[in-house]
Design an enzyme around this catalytic site. Structure first.
Site, short mmCIF file in Angstrom:
data_model
loop_
_atom_site.label_atom_id
_atom_site.label_comp_id
_atom_site.label_asym_id
_atom_site.label_seq_id
_atom_site.Cartn_x
_atom_site.Cartn_y
_atom_site.Cartn_z
N PHE A 257 0.82 -1.21 0.00
CA PHE A 257 0.00 0.00 0.00
C PHE A 257 0.86 1.27 0.00
O PHE A 257 0.33 2.37 0.11
CB PHE A 257 -0.95 0.01 1.21
CG PHE A 257 -0.24 -0.32 2.50
CD1 PHE A 257 0.42 0.64 3.23
CD2 PHE A 257 -0.23 -1.63 2.97
CE1 PHE A 257 1.07 0.34 4.40
CE2 PHE A 257 0.42 -1.95 4.16
CZ PHE A 257 1.08 -0.97 4.88
N GLU A 258 2.19 1.10 -0.13
CA GLU A 258 3.07 2.26 -0.22
C GLU A 258 3.77 2.26 -1.58
O GLU A 258 3.15 2.55 -2.58
CB GLU A 258 4.03 2.28 0.98
CG GLU A 258 3.28 2.51 2.28
CD GLU A 258 4.17 2.69 3.48
OE1 GLU A 258 4.99 3.63 3.50
OE2 GLU A 258 4.06 1.88 4.44
N MET A 259 5.03 1.88 -1.64
CA MET A 259 5.71 1.87 -2.93
C MET A 259 5.49 0.57 -3.69
O MET A 259 5.74 0.49 -4.89
CB MET A 259 7.20 2.17 -2.74
CG MET A 259 7.46 3.59 -2.24
SD MET A 259 9.18 3.95 -1.79
CE MET A 259 9.96 3.97 -3.39
#
Length: 359
Positions: free
Chosen positions: A142-144
């Site tokens: 859910f980030e990079m």
């Protein structure tokens, strides 16, 4: 007789007044000090023999920190959520990552500034080095949303990276995920800010306003420094939040007299509200380390620039955050005037990035 009493009162107030020099010594005794002006001093304080700081490694770390190619869809870098122009954060209640996915626990982005002086990282304090922290967001879906293998492949696409890694690191495999994190770590250690508070601690009596000096004095006396200590004014400890539970049937709130440094009961009331773990809506359901409401104590430097506040970004206003911390952590309901003092001190912790001569 009246004149004599007035003279005694005047003399008493003069004797009780605290000079800037006394306040500075008091703050210093509690571990609050200025950030280093010189790179040599910074390095002597934060360098790690397991990952020594060098100019070449710092330059590589800066490039990697800002490189969107390391994310799965090449749209997100470390700097996306840790914008140096915004106090090292993104100003959002929750971090937004790959394909606009929000953090599943609704956690917002802590500042990256001054983290060289932190002992714990992430909201639950689950890692103890910046290089461990640097790895997490790059591979979080859910980030990079990348992977160690993909990141290594992307770095090898860049001949300048390959050249730098081969020069800086040793071993058969040099362009590695672990070495990426090491480079980012040493760069982040140089992201140090200095401002009015630092100038005051360095000896400038006029650097802090009268309100900010009262705020600093209160900060120490009511117990804030018990958690927010060290050069970064935080980041050194894991602490329960809220420390004082207002879910009992009887609510007792306390006041504080900053002139005489005394506490007193402000109010007593019956509580008929349902149980709630936090003094704000529990969006995201995050309960801290091991579900025990244990959190990394945030760094307070630049706090006036890093709204919204608390782990899930539910509080937008600094004064409201200060009031809640006063009530729930040190057990005091601050007055509006006391909030003025404390807010003035918080703003004195704002600062500009130090432009170190890195050699």
């Amino acid at each position: 007789m009246r004149i004599f009493m007035i003279c005694l009162l005047i003399m008493s107030s003069i004797l009780q007044a605290q000079t800037p020099q006394e306040l500075r010594a008091k703050a210093d005794a509690k571990g609050m000090r200025s950030m280093p002006k010189e790179y040599s001093v910074l390095r002597s304080e934060v360098d790690d023999p397991l990952n020594p700081m060098t100019p070449e490694k710092i330059a590589l770390g800066r490039a990697l920190f800002n490189d969107k190619n390391l994310s799965k869809d090449r749209t997100i870098s470390c700097a996306t959520c840790h914008d140096l122009k915004k106090g090292g954060v993104d100003g959002k209640p929750t971090a937004i990552g790959y394909h606009r996915l929000p953090n599943p626990a609704h956690l917002n982005s802590p500042t990256v500034l001054n983290t060289a002086y932190s002992k714990h990282f992430f909201w639950d304090g689950r890692v103890s080095t910046l290089r461990e922290q640097a790895q997490g967001p790059t591979v979080a879906p859910f980030e990079m949303a990348s992977s160690a293998e993909l990141i290594e492949e992307r770095m090898r696409e860049n001949p300048e990276y390959v050249k730098a890694f081969n020069k800086i690191f040793k071993g058969k495999r040099r362009v590695t995920f672990g070495n990426m994190a090491k480079a980012i770590e040493v760069y982040e250690k140089t992201l140090i800010t200095r401002g009015d508070f630092d100038r005051f601690m360095d000896g400038d009596d006029e650097a802090l306003s009268a309100d900010a000096q009262v705020g600093l004095d209160m900060f120490i006396d009511i117990g804030c420094k018990g958690c927010h200590f060290g050069p970064a004014v935080g980041g050194q400890k894991i602490q329960k939040f809220p420390l004082r539970d207002y879910n009992s049937w009887l609510n007792i709130t306390f006041s504080y007299d900053e002139k005489h440094k005394k506490r007193g009961i402000r109010d007593m009331s019956l509580n008929f509200e349902m149980y709630h773990p936090y003094p704000f809506k529990n969006v995201g359901g995050f309960m801290g380390q091991d579900g025990n409401q244990l959190f990394r104590v945030p760094v307070l430097r630049n706090i006036a620039r890093t709204a919204p506040y608390f782990h899930n970004g539910r509080i937008k206003d600094l004064r409201e955050a200060l009031f809640l911390m006063g009530r729930h952590q040190v057990g005091i309901d601050m007055t509006e005037r006391q909030l003025d003092y404390m807010e003035a001190f918080m703003k004195s912790l704002n600062g500009d990035l130090v432009k170190y001569d890195i050699k």
